[in-house]
Design an enzyme around this catalytic site. Structure first.
Site, PDB file in Angstrom:
ATOM      1  N   LYS A  85      -1.458  -9.182 -17.231  1.00 34.60           N
ATOM      2  CA  LYS A  85      -2.492  -9.251 -17.374  1.00 34.60           C
ATOM      3  C   LYS A  85      -3.197  -8.238 -16.154  1.00 34.60           C
ATOM      4  O   LYS A  85      -2.477  -7.348 -16.094  1.00 34.60           O
ATOM      5  CB  LYS A  85      -2.147 -10.153 -15.884  1.00 34.60           C
ATOM      6  CG  LYS A  85      -1.594  -8.998 -14.269  1.00 34.60           C
ATOM      7  CD  LYS A  85      -1.593 -10.612 -13.571  1.00 34.60           C
ATOM      8  CE  LYS A  85      -1.028  -9.925 -12.368  1.00 34.60           C
ATOM      9  NZ  LYS A  85       0.571  -8.825 -12.246  1.00 34.60           N
TER      10      LYS A  85
ATOM     11  N   GLN B 225       1.127  -0.873   0.085  1.00 30.38           N
ATOM     12  CA  GLN B 225       0.018   0.068   0.149  1.00 30.38           C
ATOM     13  C   GLN B 225       0.891   1.528  -0.372  1.00 30.38           C
ATOM     14  O   GLN B 225       1.175   1.626   1.005  1.00 30.38           O
ATOM     15  CB  GLN B 225      -1.001   0.001   0.806  1.00 30.38           C
ATOM     16  CG  GLN B 225      -1.587  -1.308   1.402  1.00 30.38           C
ATOM     17  CD  GLN B 225      -2.688  -1.123   2.795  1.00 30.38           C
ATOM     18  OE1 GLN B 225      -3.534  -0.284   2.752  1.00 30.38           O
ATOM     19  NE2 GLN B 225      -1.850  -2.396   3.142  1.00 30.38           N
TER      20      GLN B 225
END
Length: 315
Positions: free
Chosen positions: A196, A101
């Protein structure tokens, strides 16, 4: 061999004591005497059982699972060292937890990588030595020196000695291309990229493969393998698209939840990791090879202590 300067002290907490013993042995010092106990309500108590007044102290602690407990141990240890008049408090954090994060990807999200840096500095650390941060900009969250070591030289040495034929190095996503290129350059191999899409955290969906992998031995490289969804989906896609065989490697083997079952059942022939995070017994399967980062970290500690360049270790 014993290290010549008695002012260099190495302490360990509970996250990775085996790695700490190896680092101390490589440097030529005894591990510092300290104890970590708990009060009956679970609060952590730390005692430093030798004088560290005027010493340069290196505390080895990864914030791996259970991350919150290991982080609190580290913060309390830093506070104890500061109050015991250590000259410098150097946090050696092979795995920097909460690093994923590192920015606000959505509204009302925390930036925990910055919060951890604030906590370490407020507690009293004067330097951080770490290995393969998930995002390079985390170094900029600190107002103290941060030495970020890299795991690719250790991994590339292993692959060179394995002497595989017709290798292609594969990045499992766009974010890891620099890392893949670094390994590819060392192995004198081409690279490929798996393009992806990730619909939500810990869920990866492979789209297509950019680069020539047909008939080649693919080596997937990532910094962290957590649930192993990305790496195993990638390995299966590489085989389906014509790769001869697939190996994988990473610096930080978080390997949580279904990771081991996925790796065991995947097309990956071998997963090579470092001991930045210790492997529990159930994770020591035949497919997993663990390499030591102790020589790298001990050399970095000596160089920092002797005020020499650390950047030479990147080679």
């Amino acid at each position: 061999m014993s290290y010549k300067d008695s002012k260099l002290k190495v302490f360990t907490l509970n996250s990775n004591p085996e790695l700490a013993k190896e680092i101390a042995a490589n440097i030529g010092v005894e591990l510092g005497k300290s104890s970590v106990t708990k009060f009956s309500d679970g609060e952590i108590q730390i005692n430093i059982e030798e004088s560290i007044r005027g010493c340069d102290v290196y505390v080895i602690q990864s914030t791996c699972e259970p991350g919150n407990q290991h982080l609190m141990e580290l913060l309390i240890m830093i506070d104890a060292l500061k109050r015991a008049s250590a000259r410098s408090i150097n946090v050696v954090m092979p795995y920097y937890g909460y690093a994923r994060q590192d920015r606000k990807a959505r509204a009302r999200e925390p930036i925990t990588a910055k919060l951890i840096s604030d906590l370490l500095q407020t507690a009293g650390s004067t330097r951080v030595i770490t290995l393969d941060l998930h995002a390079p900009q985390i170094q900029g969250f600190f107002d103290i020196p941060v030495d970020q070591l890299v795991g690719v030289p250790i991994l590339s040495k292993y692959w060179k000695e394995k002497n595989l034929d017709d290798v292609v190095v594969v990045s499992p996503d766009h974010g890891g291309v620099t890392r893949a290129r670094n390994l590819a350059d060392r192995l004198k191999a081409p690279i490929a990229i798996i393009d992806k899409r990730r619909p939500r955290p810990n869920v990866a969906e492979v789209m297509n493969i950019v680069g020539n992998i047909e008939g080649r031995t693919a080596i997937l490289i990532d910094d962290i393998i957590d649930t192993a969804g990305t790496i195993t989906l990638g390995a299966n896609a590489l085989i389906e698209n014509g790769a001869k065989e697939v190996y994988a490697c990473c610096t930080h083997p978080v390997l949580s939840g279904p990771a081991m079952e996925r790796i065991q059942n995947s097309k990956i022939k071998e997963l090579v990791v470092t001991n930045s995070i210790p492997l529990q017994e159930e994770k020591k399967i035949d497919k997993v090879v663990q390499l030591s980062v102790a020589p790298l970290i001990s050399e970095a500690i000596i160089r920092v202590h002797e005020r020499q360049s650390v950047s030479v270790l990147f080679d």
